[in-house]
Design a protein around this motif. Structure first.
Motif, PDB file in Angstrom:
ATOM      1  N   ASN A 135     -11.684   3.082   3.921  1.00  0.00           N
ATOM      2  CA  ASN A 135     -12.458   3.602   4.936  1.00  0.00           C
ATOM      3  C   ASN A 135     -11.838   4.997   5.279  1.00  0.00           C
ATOM      4  O   ASN A 135     -10.575   5.195   4.972  1.00  0.00           O
ATOM      5  N   SER A 136     -12.429   5.625   6.314  1.00  0.00           N
ATOM      6  CA  SER A 136     -11.998   6.703   7.018  1.00  0.00           C
ATOM      7  C   SER A 136     -11.415   7.769   5.778  1.00  0.00           C
ATOM      8  O   SER A 136     -10.336   8.560   5.812  1.00  0.00           O
ATOM      9  N   ASP A 186       1.898   4.482   1.540  1.00  0.00           N
ATOM     10  CA  ASP A 186       1.940   5.166   2.941  1.00  0.00           C
ATOM     11  C   ASP A 186       0.785   5.947   3.247  1.00  0.00           C
ATOM     12  O   ASP A 186       0.152   5.591   4.588  1.00  0.00           O
ATOM     13  N   THR A 233      -8.076  -1.307   1.969  1.00  0.00           N
ATOM     14  CA  THR A 233      -7.717  -2.867   1.915  1.00  0.00           C
ATOM     15  C   THR A 233      -7.998  -3.496   0.684  1.00  0.00           C
ATOM     16  O   THR A 233      -9.064  -3.261   0.054  1.00  0.00           O
ATOM     17  N   TYR A 249       0.862  -1.309  -0.131  1.00  0.00           N
ATOM     18  CA  TYR A 249       0.023   0.108   0.045  1.00  0.00           C
ATOM     19  C   TYR A 249       0.733   1.153  -0.107  1.00  0.00           C
ATOM     20  O   TYR A 249       2.040   1.235   0.425  1.00  0.00           O
ATOM     21  N   LYS A 300      -2.363   3.507   4.074  1.00  0.00           N
ATOM     22  CA  LYS A 300      -2.116   2.149   5.054  1.00  0.00           C
ATOM     23  C   LYS A 300      -2.996   2.571   6.224  1.00  0.00           C
ATOM     24  O   LYS A 300      -3.104   3.427   6.929  1.00  0.00           O
ATOM     25  N   GLY A 301      -3.684   1.348   6.676  1.00  0.00           N
ATOM     26  CA  GLY A 301      -4.539   1.360   7.809  1.00  0.00           C
ATOM     27  C   GLY A 301      -5.986   1.777   7.519  1.00  0.00           C
ATOM     28  O   GLY A 301      -6.805   1.681   8.444  1.00  0.00           O
ATOM     29  N   ARG A 302      -5.905   2.373   6.344  1.00  0.00           N
ATOM     30  CA  ARG A 302      -7.561   2.616   5.894  1.00  0.00           C
ATOM     31  C   ARG A 302      -8.245   2.164   4.727  1.00  0.00           C
ATOM     32  O   ARG A 302      -9.383   1.943   4.602  1.00  0.00           O
TER      33      ARG A 302
END
Length: 119
Positions: free
Chosen positions: A83-84, A61, A68, A59, A64-66
C-alpha cells in the motif's frame, strides 16, 4: 524440485496498491520461511519482508507500515500486500523460500515480477 511462481506485479500510480502472490511447489510449504526480496536497476537485491513457519514477520525499515506479508499454507502461497506505493518501490520483486539442511541454509528463488510505480 522447488518451484516458486510470482504474480501480481504491474504499473501503479504513486499512492496506489498492489498484491503480489507466490505459489510454491516441490516442498513442504508450511515448514519453511518465505520471503519477498526486490532488486532495482543498479542496486543489490534486498530483503523486503519475511515470514516464518510460525508466522513471525520482519520488514525492511523502508516498507514498515505500508507492506504486509502473509501466508496461506493450505494454498502453498505467500502474499505481499503493498500500500501507499512510492516511486522508490519500483523494482523486480522475487519470492524466496529458505530451507534448512541441518548445517546450512539454501535459498530458492522465483523468476521475479516487475513492479513499477509511476505517474
Amino acid at each position: 524440485q522447488v518451484q516458486l511462481v510470482e504474480s501480481g506485479g504491474g504499473l501503479v500510480q504513486p499512492g496506489g496498491s498492489l498484491r503480489l502472490s507466490c505459489v510454491a511447489s516441490g516442498s513442504i510449504f508450511s515448514i519453511h520461511t518465505m520471503g519477498w526480496y526486490r532488486q532495482a536497476p543498479g542496486k543489490q537485491r534486498e530483503l523486503v519482508a519475511r515470514i516464518t513457519s510460525g508466522h513471525s514477520t520482519n520488514y525492511a525499515d523502508s516498507v514498515k507500515g505500508r507492506f504486509t506479508i502473509s501466508r496461506d499454507n493450505a494454498k502453498n502461497t505467500v502474499y505481499l500486500q503493498m500500500n501507499s506505493l512510492k516511486p522508490e518501490d519500483t523494482a523486480v520483486y522475487y519470492c524466496n523460500q529458505r530451507q534448512w539442511y541441518g548445517s546450512y541454509w539454501k535459498d530458492y528463488w522465483g523468476p521475479g515480477t516487475q513492479v513499477t510505480v509511476s505517474s
